[in-house]
Each structure stands twice: as C-alpha cells, then as structure tokens.
Design a protein around this motif. Structure first.
Motif, mmCIF file in Angstrom:
data_model
loop_
_atom_site.group_PDB
_atom_site.id
_atom_site.type_symbol
_atom_site.label_atom_id
_atom_site.label_comp_id
_atom_site.label_asym_id
_atom_site.label_seq_id
_atom_site.Cartn_x
_atom_site.Cartn_y
_atom_site.Cartn_z
ATOM 1 N N ASP A 100 0.800 -1.178 0.154
ATOM 2 C CA ASP A 100 -0.057 -0.140 0.146
ATOM 3 C C ASP A 100 0.702 1.183 -0.013
ATOM 4 O O ASP A 100 0.842 2.210 0.693
ATOM 5 C CB ASP A 100 -0.917 -0.040 1.370
ATOM 6 N N LEU A 101 1.897 1.392 -0.876
ATOM 7 C CA LEU A 101 2.744 2.505 -0.956
ATOM 8 C C LEU A 101 1.816 3.660 -1.633
ATOM 9 O O LEU A 101 0.792 3.396 -2.386
ATOM 10 C CB LEU A 101 3.815 1.967 -1.814
ATOM 11 N N PRO A 102 2.167 4.752 -1.144
ATOM 12 C CA PRO A 102 1.579 6.003 -1.866
ATOM 13 C C PRO A 102 1.897 6.312 -3.257
ATOM 14 O O PRO A 102 2.770 7.084 -3.706
ATOM 15 C CB PRO A 102 2.049 7.212 -0.970
ATOM 16 N N ALA A 103 1.271 5.513 -4.050
ATOM 17 C CA ALA A 103 1.629 5.515 -5.684
ATOM 18 C C ALA A 103 0.250 5.405 -6.575
ATOM 19 O O ALA A 103 -0.940 4.742 -5.920
ATOM 20 C CB ALA A 103 2.520 4.424 -5.933
ATOM 21 N N ASP A 104 0.105 6.031 -7.475
ATOM 22 C CA ASP A 104 -0.920 5.903 -8.343
ATOM 23 C C ASP A 104 -0.835 4.668 -9.291
ATOM 24 O O ASP A 104 -2.016 4.084 -9.773
ATOM 25 C CB ASP A 104 -1.085 7.113 -9.319
ATOM 26 N N LEU A 105 0.102 4.119 -9.577
ATOM 27 C CA LEU A 105 0.275 2.896 -10.349
ATOM 28 C C LEU A 105 1.656 2.170 -10.066
ATOM 29 O O LEU A 105 2.661 2.814 -9.684
ATOM 30 C CB LEU A 105 0.408 3.194 -11.990
ATOM 31 N N ILE A 106 1.449 0.890 -9.772
ATOM 32 C CA ILE A 106 2.576 0.127 -9.695
ATOM 33 C C ILE A 106 2.523 -1.193 -10.602
ATOM 34 O O ILE A 106 1.662 -1.669 -10.885
ATOM 35 C CB ILE A 106 2.587 -0.508 -8.239
ATOM 36 N N ALA A 107 3.659 -1.043 -11.431
ATOM 37 C CA ALA A 107 3.785 -2.084 -12.513
ATOM 38 C C ALA A 107 5.227 -2.706 -12.556
ATOM 39 O O ALA A 107 6.132 -1.894 -12.158
ATOM 40 C CB ALA A 107 3.423 -1.380 -13.702
ATOM 41 N N THR A 108 5.315 -3.845 -12.944
ATOM 42 C CA THR A 108 6.742 -4.516 -13.265
ATOM 43 C C THR A 108 6.642 -5.121 -14.349
ATOM 44 O O THR A 108 5.891 -5.127 -15.313
ATOM 45 C CB THR A 108 6.889 -5.851 -12.357
ATOM 46 N N SER A 109 8.202 -5.207 -14.852
ATOM 47 C CA SER A 109 8.494 -5.567 -16.318
ATOM 48 C C SER A 109 7.914 -7.125 -16.559
ATOM 49 O O SER A 109 7.579 -7.252 -17.779
ATOM 50 C CB SER A 109 9.902 -5.606 -16.474
ATOM 51 N N GLY A 110 7.703 -7.832 -15.440
ATOM 52 C CA GLY A 110 7.058 -9.212 -15.811
ATOM 53 C C GLY A 110 5.692 -8.908 -16.069
ATOM 54 O O GLY A 110 5.254 -9.715 -16.963
ATOM 55 N N GLU A 111 5.046 -8.018 -15.618
ATOM 56 C CA GLU A 111 3.616 -7.895 -15.879
ATOM 57 C C GLU A 111 3.609 -7.161 -17.315
ATOM 58 O O GLU A 111 2.443 -7.402 -18.078
ATOM 59 C CB GLU A 111 2.769 -6.730 -14.799
ATOM 60 N N TRP A 112 4.251 -6.285 -17.557
ATOM 61 C CA TRP A 112 4.389 -5.710 -19.086
ATOM 62 C C TRP A 112 4.940 -6.531 -19.997
ATOM 63 O O TRP A 112 4.716 -6.268 -21.342
ATOM 64 C CB TRP A 112 5.215 -4.270 -18.716
ATOM 65 N N GLY A 113 5.543 -7.540 -19.782
ATOM 66 C CA GLY A 113 6.196 -8.231 -20.851
ATOM 67 C C GLY A 113 7.398 -7.542 -21.414
ATOM 68 O O GLY A 113 7.967 -8.146 -22.631
ATOM 69 N N VAL A 114 8.076 -6.563 -20.848
ATOM 70 C CA VAL A 114 9.146 -5.828 -21.527
ATOM 71 C C VAL A 114 10.014 -5.497 -20.363
ATOM 72 O O VAL A 114 9.619 -4.867 -19.237
ATOM 73 C CB VAL A 114 8.934 -4.819 -22.545
ATOM 74 N N ALA A 115 11.251 -5.528 -20.428
ATOM 75 C CA ALA A 115 12.181 -4.890 -19.337
ATOM 76 C C ALA A 115 12.859 -3.882 -19.620
ATOM 77 O O ALA A 115 13.332 -3.997 -21.016
ATOM 78 C CB ALA A 115 12.925 -6.178 -18.822
ATOM 79 N N LYS A 116 13.571 -3.017 -18.719
ATOM 80 C CA LYS A 116 14.595 -2.234 -19.104
ATOM 81 C C LYS A 116 15.854 -2.772 -19.367
ATOM 82 O O LYS A 116 16.301 -4.054 -18.737
ATOM 83 C CB LYS A 116 14.852 -1.135 -17.509
ATOM 84 N N PRO A 117 16.904 -2.279 -20.161
ATOM 85 C CA PRO A 117 16.714 -0.942 -20.731
ATOM 86 C C PRO A 117 16.032 -1.125 -22.121
ATOM 87 O O PRO A 117 16.467 0.095 -22.640
ATOM 88 C CB PRO A 117 18.349 -0.606 -20.950
ATOM 89 N N SER A 118 15.247 -1.827 -22.545
ATOM 90 C CA SER A 118 14.387 -1.767 -23.548
ATOM 91 C C SER A 118 13.741 -0.391 -23.785
ATOM 92 O O SER A 118 12.785 -0.041 -22.840
ATOM 93 C CB SER A 118 13.596 -2.760 -23.878
ATOM 94 N N PRO A 119 13.771 0.221 -24.803
ATOM 95 C CA PRO A 119 12.975 1.371 -25.309
ATOM 96 C C PRO A 119 11.573 1.071 -25.174
ATOM 97 O O PRO A 119 10.784 2.114 -24.448
ATOM 98 C CB PRO A 119 13.338 1.809 -26.619
#
Length: 213
Positions: A118-137
């Motif tokens: 429950d961190l004070p954030a509007d959105l929390i997402a990870t590369s695993g959820e997005w299917g793409v990781a940094k440093p990829s554009p």
C-alpha cells in the motif's frame, strides 16, 4: 513541468538484501559470496543472474526461481525492506499534485507484493507484468503511455545508469540518479551519470521541491 515521478524499485525504493540472501541460502553458500559476485558481474556489465551461474554452473535461474516458490522459499517483501524516505517522499509528491508511478524490472509476483505494501503511488507495475524490461526502449514507451503525459514531463528516478538513467534519457524523460545501494554509490560520480542525469540526489525527499517545476 514535472507532472509525473516514476520510480525504479530495487535499491531505489526497496533494499535488495533479502532477495540475494534468499538465493544464497537456497544455493547453500555464504550470503557475502552472492553479494560480492552480484556486484562483480554487474560492475563489468553482465546480468546479475550470471552470479548464480558462477556459483552453480549450468543453473537455469528461471527454473530455480520456480523451485524456490514451490518450496515456499520464494520472493517476499514487507515494510522492513522499504527505505525510510519512501513513504514521506512519495506522499509529499502526490500532495503537491504530481502523479507517482512505480515501474521496475521485477517479476509478476513482486508487483503483487509491492501493491500489498500500500505504497503512496497511483500505479505500480513490473517488467514481468508488462512483458518488457529495462533498458528496452519499449519499457519506457509503455511507461509514457501509462503516465499519459509527454515524456519530458516525467522524471524517472533510479540508481543504475544502464538500466535507468541512460535509457530513460534516450526515451525523452527527465532523470534523477539516487546515490543509494551498491550501483547508486558505485556510479554516483561517474562522468556519464553526471552528464546524463538532470538531478543527482541522496534522498528521495530531495525530489519534493521539484514537483511542478
């Protein structure tokens, strides 16, 4: 104007101590061995999973991760993993009218664990959820799309030059390098970081005056 503050996760918001200690215990080696090898491989530009391969040649990190999960010794996060300045800084940024996004290279499970804090954030997402990781554009393209503001109105905050500062800058975002954790300290005074980072900070509370600028 900075309308959105986006944050890396590991060694920016949460400590990585528990994560690597749990790998050491799983592989039956001293915790210092894993920490030292992770530092060594990352410093020479390799993926941190290479440290596991040095300890156990032939290991499949993904399969080992799954085995740990099935054995009940998988990923875990709680309040003790969160750096002390995270909640006050993120709360102050939101109170100042900025949007706060947490987006880093983590697993799907880590995303759920972060949301459970429950961190004070509007959105929390990870590369695993997005299917793409940094440093990829593509990671930063997704971040900009989620923020729904122009890239130059987003400040990306992280500790790692190659994963955070340089690719975020290349994507048109503003950047802040935090001197925290092994990578943040190792590269804090590197000429490349000094040139690329719009801001260099020692605490996330240093970001508060930037809201709205």
């Amino acid at each position: 104007m900075i309308r959105t503050f986006a944050f890396d996760v590991g060694e920016t918001l949460v400590r990585d101590d528990r994560y690597w200690a749990s790998w050491a215990d799983w592989l039956h080696v001293p915790r210092h061995t894993v920490s030292a090898l992770v530092g060594a491989v990352v410093a020479r530009g390799q993926d941190n999973a290479e440290a596991l391969r040095l300890i156990q040649p032939g290991i499949d990190p993904s399969a080992a991760y799954q085995a740990r999960e099935e054995a009940g010794r998988g990923e875990h996060l709680d309040e003790t993993d969160v750096y002390e300045d995270v909640r006050p800084a993120l709360s102050a940024l939101r109170e100042a009218g900025a949007r706060v996004i947490i987006a880093g290279n983590q697993t799907v499970k880590a995303g759920a664990l972060l949301r459970a804090l429950d961190l004070p954030a509007d959105l929390i997402a990870t590369s695993g959820e997005w299917g793409v990781a940094k440093p990829s554009p593509a990671f930063f393209e997704r971040l900009v799309a989620q923020a729904d503001v122009p890239a130059d109105e987003i400040l990306y905050v992280g500790d790692h030059p190659q994963n955070d500062i340089l690719p975020a800058q290349a994507a048109g975002l503003r950047t802040a390098h935090v001197r925290r954790g092994p990578w943040g300290c190792l590269w804090a005074d590197d000429p490349t970081v000094i040139e690329a980072a719009d801001h260099r900070i020692d605490s996330l509370t240093d970001l508060i005056p930037l809201a709205g600028q």
